[in-house]
Structures are given as structure tokens and as C-alpha cells.
Design a protein around this motif. Structure first.
Motif, mmCIF file in Angstrom:
data_model
loop_
_atom_site.group_PDB
_atom_site.id
_atom_site.type_symbol
_atom_site.label_atom_id
_atom_site.label_comp_id
_atom_site.label_asym_id
_atom_site.label_seq_id
_atom_site.Cartn_x
_atom_site.Cartn_y
_atom_site.Cartn_z
ATOM 1 N N UNK A 91 0.846 -1.207 0.000
ATOM 2 C CA UNK A 91 0.000 0.000 0.000
ATOM 3 C C UNK A 91 0.876 1.249 0.000
ATOM 4 N N UNK A 92 1.892 1.273 0.840
ATOM 5 C CA UNK A 92 2.785 2.438 0.913
ATOM 6 C C UNK A 92 3.488 2.691 -0.414
ATOM 7 N N UNK A 93 3.941 1.634 -1.056
ATOM 8 C CA UNK A 93 4.653 1.775 -2.328
ATOM 9 C C UNK A 93 3.724 2.229 -3.447
ATOM 10 N N UNK A 94 2.567 1.621 -3.549
ATOM 11 C CA UNK A 94 1.624 1.983 -4.618
ATOM 12 C C UNK A 94 1.064 3.390 -4.424
ATOM 13 N N UNK A 95 1.000 3.815 -3.203
ATOM 14 C CA UNK A 95 0.433 5.126 -2.889
ATOM 15 C C UNK A 95 1.239 6.259 -3.541
ATOM 16 N N UNK A 96 2.529 6.108 -3.619
ATOM 17 C CA UNK A 96 3.391 7.169 -4.164
ATOM 18 C C UNK A 96 2.968 7.620 -5.550
ATOM 19 N N UNK A 97 2.795 6.691 -6.468
ATOM 20 C CA UNK A 97 2.474 7.074 -7.848
ATOM 21 C C UNK A 97 1.074 7.671 -7.958
ATOM 22 N N UNK A 98 0.126 7.133 -7.182
ATOM 23 C CA UNK A 98 -1.231 7.690 -7.198
ATOM 24 C C UNK A 98 -1.244 9.118 -6.681
ATOM 25 N N UNK A 99 -0.528 9.349 -5.579
ATOM 26 C CA UNK A 99 -0.483 10.674 -4.973
ATOM 27 C C UNK A 99 0.179 11.669 -5.921
ATOM 28 N N UNK A 100 1.266 11.252 -6.526
ATOM 29 C CA UNK A 100 1.976 12.141 -7.454
ATOM 30 C C UNK A 100 1.051 12.549 -8.598
ATOM 31 N N UNK A 101 0.322 11.604 -9.142
ATOM 32 C CA UNK A 101 -0.601 11.891 -10.241
ATOM 33 C C UNK A 101 -1.725 12.837 -9.776
ATOM 34 N N UNK A 102 -2.259 12.587 -8.600
ATOM 35 C CA UNK A 102 -3.368 13.405 -8.081
ATOM 36 C C UNK A 102 -2.941 14.831 -7.780
ATOM 37 N N UNK A 103 -1.707 15.005 -7.360
ATOM 38 C CA UNK A 103 -1.241 16.328 -6.942
ATOM 39 C C UNK A 103 -0.662 17.173 -8.068
ATOM 40 N N UNK A 104 -0.317 16.547 -9.173
ATOM 41 C CA UNK A 104 0.310 17.267 -10.284
ATOM 42 C C UNK A 104 -0.550 18.486 -10.645
ATOM 43 N N UNK A 105 -0.005 19.681 -10.420
ATOM 44 C CA UNK A 105 -0.708 20.918 -10.755
ATOM 45 C C UNK A 105 -1.822 21.303 -9.799
ATOM 46 N N UNK A 106 -1.953 20.606 -8.675
ATOM 47 C CA UNK A 106 -3.061 20.865 -7.748
ATOM 48 C C UNK A 106 -2.633 21.350 -6.359
ATOM 49 N N UNK A 107 -1.398 21.764 -6.205
ATOM 50 C CA UNK A 107 -0.941 22.188 -4.881
ATOM 51 C C UNK A 107 -1.740 23.372 -4.340
ATOM 52 N N UNK A 108 -2.198 24.257 -5.222
ATOM 53 C CA UNK A 108 -2.950 25.441 -4.791
ATOM 54 C C UNK A 108 -4.449 25.203 -4.717
ATOM 55 N N UNK A 109 -4.883 23.982 -4.958
ATOM 56 C CA UNK A 109 -6.316 23.676 -4.936
ATOM 57 C C UNK A 109 -6.874 23.900 -3.534
ATOM 58 N N UNK A 110 -7.904 24.740 -3.452
ATOM 59 C CA UNK A 110 -8.553 25.031 -2.169
ATOM 60 C C UNK A 110 -9.330 23.808 -1.691
ATOM 61 N N UNK A 111 -9.259 23.540 -0.400
ATOM 62 C CA UNK A 111 -10.032 22.457 0.188
ATOM 63 C C UNK A 111 -11.491 22.909 0.300
ATOM 64 N N UNK A 112 -12.453 21.988 0.170
ATOM 65 C CA UNK A 112 -13.862 22.371 0.296
ATOM 66 C C UNK A 112 -14.145 23.065 1.630
ATOM 67 N N UNK A 113 -13.443 22.626 2.664
ATOM 68 C CA UNK A 113 -13.468 23.301 3.961
ATOM 69 C C UNK A 113 -12.098 23.121 4.587
#
Length: 153
Positions: A91-113
Motif C-alpha cells: 500500500x505504501x509503495x503503490x500510494x506514491x504514484x497515485x499521490x503524485x498523479x493526483x497532486x500534479x498541478x493541484x498544490x494550490x487547490x482550495x479544500x472544500x473546507x
């Protein structure tokens, strides 16, 4: 640079989990609330929460991780068999690539709350929660190290 740092932090975690014998993973030494298995599972669960959960998106860790490894849980309360260290490692190993893909260009994305952690610190963007996750992972790696040393006494 941020993703490189994520790789560095997670590589330390991945190497560490591979050195822990399964037979000491469930020992809760005196003075501790949790064991090594809980700490590794907690790292995976909270990383998922700080990237996907804060946005209200589906988290991809196994369903039982919330019950077993979320904040405030402890092995003494487990009513099901927890995953093996090898399963958590995957789980820890697979999580890295998913997280990287999800975050690409989204660091400034506002949280819903805003997300407020246990220390009362409030985060407003996905990047803030993600960067906090490095600190969180390091705290639990230190706990794992301390538990391991206690078990070796």
C-alpha cells in the motif's frame, strides 16, 4: 523538488518496514499506545486522508484501514486481523504514484473546507496538507524506531 522529497521520505519508510520482523510488529511496549504495525498502517491511512479525504474524494487504501489505523485507534481495540507488514508495504509503495498523479498541478487547490489537525493548525489548500504529511510521516517513523529499540531490549 516536492515530489523528490516525497520519494525520499517514503523510501526511508519503505526500507524500514522491510527490516521489521513480523514477530515484533504487534508488541506494544510499556509507555506506548500503539505498535509498529499500527504506525506503518497509520502513515498510509493519513497520507491518503491528507491527499484525497480532505477533498471529499474516494480514498484507495483498503476499507479496514480507517477502522484500524485512523487517529485515535489502537491495536487493543482491533476486532479484525490487521494486514501483514508486507501488505502495508505494498500500500505504501503503490500510494506514491497515485499521490503524485493526483497532486500534479493541484498544490494550490482550495479544500472544500479547511482541515484542522490535532495541534489546531488549519490548512486551506491541498499543497498544505500534503506538505504536512511529510512531518507526520517522520513523527511516526521516529515512533517506530523507538518501539523497535524497546522490543530489542
Amino acid at each position: 523538488m516536492i515530489f523528490h522529497h516525497m520519494e525520499t521520505v517514503r523510501t526511508i519508510t519503505e526500507k524500514s518496514i522491510k527490516t521489521i520482523p513480523e514477530e515484533i510488529a504487534d508488541i506494544v511496549p510499556k509507555g506506548f499506545n500503539n505498535n509498529i504495525r499500527w504506525n506503518f498502517g497509520h502513515i498510509a491511512y493519513i497520507q491518503e486522508k491528507l491527499v484525497y479525504g480532505v477533498l471529499g474524494e474516494k480514498m484507495s487504501v483498503p476499507n479496514e484501514y480507517e477502522e484500524l489505523f485512523s487517529a485515535g485507534t489502537k491495536p487493543d481495540d482491533w476486532e479484525q486481523t490487521p494486514p501483514t507488514l508486507e501488505e502495508i508495504s505494498i500500500v505504501l509503495t503503490e500510494q506514491k504514484s497515485r499521490v503524485k498523479k493526483a497532486l500534479q498541478g493541484n498544490f494550490d487547490k482550495e479544500l472544500p473546507e479547511p482541515f484542522t489537525n490535532k495541534a489546531g493548525i488549519k490548512f486551506h489548500t491541498l499543497g498544505e496538507t500534503f506538505l504536512f504529511s511529510f512531518y507526520h510521516e517522520a513523527l511516526h517513523m521516529e515512533a517506530i524506531k523507538r518501539i523497535y529499540l524497546e522490543c530489542k531490549k
